[in-house]
Design a protein around this motif. Structure first.
Motif, PDB file in Angstrom:
ATOM      1  N   CYS A 158       0.833  -1.206   0.000  1.00 10.13           N
ATOM      2  CA  CYS A 158       0.000   0.000   0.000  1.00 10.13           C
ATOM      3  C   CYS A 158       0.868   1.256   0.000  1.00 10.13           C
ATOM      4  O   CYS A 158       0.634   2.181  -0.780  1.00 10.13           O
ATOM      5  CB  CYS A 158      -0.924  -0.010   1.212  1.00 10.13           C
ATOM      6  N   LEU A 159       1.874   1.280   0.854  1.00  2.00           N
ATOM      7  CA  LEU A 159       2.756   2.451   0.935  1.00  2.00           C
ATOM      8  C   LEU A 159       3.503   2.685  -0.378  1.00  2.00           C
ATOM      9  O   LEU A 159       3.712   3.833  -0.783  1.00  2.00           O
ATOM     10  CB  LEU A 159       3.738   2.309   2.100  1.00  2.00           C
ATOM     11  N   GLN A 160       3.891   1.609  -1.068  1.00  7.57           N
ATOM     12  CA  GLN A 160       4.568   1.761  -2.356  1.00  7.57           C
ATOM     13  C   GLN A 160       3.664   2.440  -3.370  1.00  7.57           C
ATOM     14  O   GLN A 160       4.102   3.318  -4.114  1.00  7.57           O
ATOM     15  CB  GLN A 160       5.029   0.402  -2.880  1.00  7.57           C
ATOM     16  N   VAL A 161       2.397   2.066  -3.388  1.00  7.61           N
ATOM     17  CA  VAL A 161       1.447   2.674  -4.322  1.00  7.61           C
ATOM     18  C   VAL A 161       1.223   4.143  -3.948  1.00  7.61           C
ATOM     19  O   VAL A 161       1.173   5.015  -4.822  1.00  7.61           O
ATOM     20  CB  VAL A 161       0.119   1.877  -4.350  1.00  7.61           C
ATOM     21  N   LEU A 162       1.127   4.437  -2.665  1.00  2.78           N
ATOM     22  CA  LEU A 162       0.995   5.829  -2.225  1.00  2.78           C
ATOM     23  C   LEU A 162       2.208   6.647  -2.643  1.00  2.78           C
ATOM     24  O   LEU A 162       2.073   7.779  -3.121  1.00  2.78           O
ATOM     25  CB  LEU A 162       0.823   5.907  -0.707  1.00  2.78           C
ATOM     26  N   ASP A 163       3.390   6.079  -2.474  1.00  6.93           N
ATOM     27  CA  ASP A 163       4.624   6.779  -2.836  1.00  6.93           C
ATOM     28  C   ASP A 163       4.744   7.007  -4.342  1.00  6.93           C
ATOM     29  O   ASP A 163       5.461   7.901  -4.782  1.00  6.93           O
ATOM     30  CB  ASP A 163       5.851   6.014  -2.318  1.00  6.93           C
ATOM     31  N   MET A 164       4.004   6.225  -5.137  1.00  5.43           N
ATOM     32  CA  MET A 164       4.002   6.416  -6.597  1.00  5.43           C
ATOM     33  C   MET A 164       2.993   7.489  -7.007  1.00  5.43           C
ATOM     34  O   MET A 164       2.834   7.772  -8.184  1.00  5.43           O
ATOM     35  CB  MET A 164       3.694   5.106  -7.311  1.00  5.43           C
ATOM     36  N   GLY A 165       2.303   8.064  -6.033  1.00  7.05           N
ATOM     37  CA  GLY A 165       1.397   9.163  -6.345  1.00  7.05           C
ATOM     38  C   GLY A 165      -0.079   8.824  -6.343  1.00  7.05           C
ATOM     39  O   GLY A 165      -0.911   9.698  -6.574  1.00  7.05           O
ATOM     40  N   GLU A 166      -0.413   7.583  -6.112  1.00  4.30           N
ATOM     41  CA  GLU A 166      -1.824   7.188  -6.057  1.00  4.30           C
ATOM     42  C   GLU A 166      -2.397   7.612  -4.706  1.00  4.30           C
ATOM     43  O   GLU A 166      -1.785   7.371  -3.672  1.00  4.30           O
ATOM     44  CB  GLU A 166      -1.964   5.671  -6.234  1.00  4.30           C
ATOM     45  N   ARG A 167      -3.585   8.229  -4.708  1.00  6.01           N
ATOM     46  CA  ARG A 167      -4.164   8.722  -3.466  1.00  6.01           C
ATOM     47  C   ARG A 167      -5.637   8.349  -3.336  1.00  6.01           C
ATOM     48  O   ARG A 167      -6.459   8.823  -4.118  1.00  6.01           O
ATOM     49  CB  ARG A 167      -4.061  10.246  -3.357  1.00  6.01           C
ATOM     50  N   PRO A 168      -5.965   7.544  -2.353  1.00  4.45           N
ATOM     51  CA  PRO A 168      -7.377   7.300  -2.069  1.00  4.45           C
ATOM     52  C   PRO A 168      -7.884   8.382  -1.120  1.00  4.45           C
ATOM     53  O   PRO A 168      -7.091   9.113  -0.521  1.00  4.45           O
ATOM     54  CB  PRO A 168      -7.339   5.951  -1.349  1.00  4.45           C
ATOM     55  N   GLU A 169      -9.192   8.469  -0.982  1.00  2.58           N
ATOM     56  CA  GLU A 169      -9.749   9.348   0.051  1.00  2.58           C
ATOM     57  C   GLU A 169      -9.677   8.666   1.412  1.00  2.58           C
ATOM     58  O   GLU A 169      -9.519   9.321   2.437  1.00  2.58           O
ATOM     59  CB  GLU A 169     -11.211   9.707  -0.255  1.00  2.58           C
ATOM     60  N   VAL A 170      -9.791   7.315   1.403  1.00  9.05           N
ATOM     61  CA  VAL A 170      -9.860   6.547   2.650  1.00  9.05           C
ATOM     62  C   VAL A 170      -8.996   5.300   2.540  1.00  9.05           C
ATOM     63  O   VAL A 170      -8.977   4.633   1.503  1.00  9.05           O
ATOM     64  CB  VAL A 170     -11.316   6.114   2.959  1.00  9.05           C
ATOM     65  N   ILE A 171      -8.305   4.976   3.640  1.00  7.60           N
ATOM     66  CA  ILE A 171      -7.596   3.704   3.773  1.00  7.60           C
ATOM     67  C   ILE A 171      -8.259   2.947   4.914  1.00  7.60           C
ATOM     68  O   ILE A 171      -8.444   3.486   6.001  1.00  7.60           O
ATOM     69  CB  ILE A 171      -6.097   3.903   4.064  1.00  7.60           C
ATOM     70  N   VAL A 172      -8.605   1.683   4.634  1.00  9.15           N
ATOM     71  CA  VAL A 172      -9.176   0.795   5.640  1.00  9.15           C
ATOM     72  C   VAL A 172      -8.157  -0.320   5.846  1.00  9.15           C
ATOM     73  O   VAL A 172      -7.830  -1.039   4.903  1.00  9.15           O
ATOM     74  CB  VAL A 172     -10.524   0.208   5.182  1.00  9.15           C
ATOM     75  N   THR A 173      -7.637  -0.446   7.066  1.00  8.08           N
ATOM     76  CA  THR A 173      -6.618  -1.445   7.322  1.00  8.08           C
ATOM     77  C   THR A 173      -6.979  -2.318   8.516  1.00  8.08           C
ATOM     78  O   THR A 173      -7.537  -1.834   9.501  1.00  8.08           O
ATOM     79  CB  THR A 173      -5.235  -0.791   7.562  1.00  8.08           C
ATOM     80  N   ASP A 174      -6.643  -3.583   8.411  1.00 12.53           N
ATOM     81  CA  ASP A 174      -6.794  -4.480   9.551  1.00 12.53           C
ATOM     82  C   ASP A 174      -5.792  -4.050  10.621  1.00 12.53           C
ATOM     83  O   ASP A 174      -4.705  -3.549  10.299  1.00 12.53           O
ATOM     84  CB  ASP A 174      -6.518  -5.915   9.096  1.00 12.53           C
ATOM     85  N   TYR A 175      -6.144  -4.230  11.880  1.00 11.18           N
ATOM     86  CA  TYR A 175      -5.213  -3.876  12.952  1.00 11.18           C
ATOM     87  C   TYR A 175      -4.037  -4.849  12.987  1.00 11.18           C
ATOM     88  O   TYR A 175      -2.894  -4.446  13.128  1.00 11.18           O
ATOM     89  CB  TYR A 175      -5.917  -3.848  14.312  1.00 11.18           C
ATOM     90  N   HIS A 176      -4.321  -6.140  12.847  1.00 13.82           N
ATOM     91  CA  HIS A 176      -3.262  -7.158  12.907  1.00 13.82           C
ATOM     92  C   HIS A 176      -2.836  -7.530  11.500  1.00 13.82           C
ATOM     93  O   HIS A 176      -3.608  -8.101  10.735  1.00 13.82           O
ATOM     94  CB  HIS A 176      -3.760  -8.411  13.640  1.00 13.82           C
ATOM     95  N   LEU A 177      -1.600  -7.186  11.158  1.00 14.43           N
ATOM     96  CA  LEU A 177      -1.037  -7.532   9.852  1.00 14.43           C
ATOM     97  C   LEU A 177       0.089  -8.531  10.072  1.00 14.43           C
ATOM     98  O   LEU A 177       0.798  -8.463  11.077  1.00 14.43           O
ATOM     99  CB  LEU A 177      -0.531  -6.275   9.134  1.00 14.43           C
ATOM    100  N   SER A 178       0.299  -9.441   9.129  1.00  9.97           N
ATOM    101  CA  SER A 178       1.252 -10.538   9.329  1.00  9.97           C
ATOM    102  C   SER A 178       2.715 -10.135   9.198  1.00  9.97           C
ATOM    103  O   SER A 178       3.588 -10.909   9.515  1.00  9.97           O
ATOM    104  CB  SER A 178       0.955 -11.669   8.344  1.00  9.97           C
ATOM    105  N   GLU A 179       2.970  -8.933   8.764  1.00 10.43           N
ATOM    106  CA  GLU A 179       4.358  -8.528   8.519  1.00 10.43           C
ATOM    107  C   GLU A 179       4.985  -7.836   9.739  1.00 10.43           C
ATOM    108  O   GLU A 179       5.843  -6.989   9.616  1.00 10.43           O
ATOM    109  CB  GLU A 179       4.411  -7.613   7.299  1.00 10.43           C
ATOM    110  N   HIS A 180       4.534  -8.208  10.920  1.00  9.77           N
ATOM    111  CA  HIS A 180       5.031  -7.635  12.170  1.00  9.77           C
ATOM    112  C   HIS A 180       4.756  -6.143  12.262  1.00  9.77           C
ATOM    113  O   HIS A 180       5.526  -5.388  12.830  1.00  9.77           O
ATOM    114  CB  HIS A 180       6.522  -7.930  12.381  1.00  9.77           C
ATOM    115  N   GLN A 181       3.671  -5.742  11.656  1.00  6.50           N
ATOM    116  CA  GLN A 181       3.198  -4.371  11.735  1.00  6.50           C
ATOM    117  C   GLN A 181       1.754  -4.408  12.175  1.00  6.50           C
ATOM    118  O   GLN A 181       1.085  -5.429  12.066  1.00  6.50           O
ATOM    119  CB  GLN A 181       3.255  -3.669  10.382  1.00  6.50           C
ATOM    120  N   THR A 182       1.287  -3.270  12.640  1.00  4.02           N
ATOM    121  CA  THR A 182      -0.131  -3.164  12.966  1.00  4.02           C
ATOM    122  C   THR A 182      -0.766  -2.132  12.041  1.00  4.02           C
ATOM    123  O   THR A 182      -0.069  -1.362  11.379  1.00  4.02           O
ATOM    124  CB  THR A 182      -0.338  -2.708  14.420  1.00  4.02           C
TER     125      THR A 182
END
Length: 120
Positions: free
Chosen positions: A36-60
């Motif tokens: 998601c962050l890579q797409v944002l950094d390429m200039g794509e912008r949504p109005e809203v981001i909906v994310t799960d709290y528990h992500l498997s990549e050791h991030q929340t």
């Protein structure tokens, strides 16, 4: 049509949400915050981001919320979780999380309400 990015490491949840929200929103899905962050950094912008709290990549979802809020403050973030712990919810609200939606039988109704409330 409002653009919404959905992030969840659980593919069936992503498919379910995308299929039920695509008639209302332009939905793009990601299984990792990094993607998601890579797409944002390429200039794509949504109005809203909906994310799960528990992500498997050791991030929340909060980690993603924090990064997005710092770099792209106009994007509203909503955190999803099956965790109904009031302490966690209160902590996230104190940290600036706009909305926290529980993954329960009312998920779609509450998520649409949260997305629509993100228009301010």
């Amino acid at each position: 049509m409002k653009r919404v990015f959905l992030i969840d490491d659980d593919l069936p949840v992503l498919v379910h949400l995308r299929s039920n929200l695509s008639d209302r929103y332009r939905v793009e899905t990601f299984q990792t915050a990094k993607d998601c962050l890579q797409v944002l950094d390429m200039g794509e912008r949504p109005e809203v981001i909906v994310t799960d709290y528990h992500l498997s990549e050791h991030q929340t979802g909060y980690d993603l919320f924090k990064k997005v809020s710092e770099k792209y403050p106009s994007i509203k973030c909503i955190i999803l979780s099956g965790n109904e712990d009031g302490t966690l919810v209160l902590d996230l609200v104190k940290k600036g999380v706009r909305d926290y939606v529980i993954k329960d039988e009312e998920l779609l109704k509450n998520l649409v309400a949260a997305i629509e409330g993100a228009e301010e």
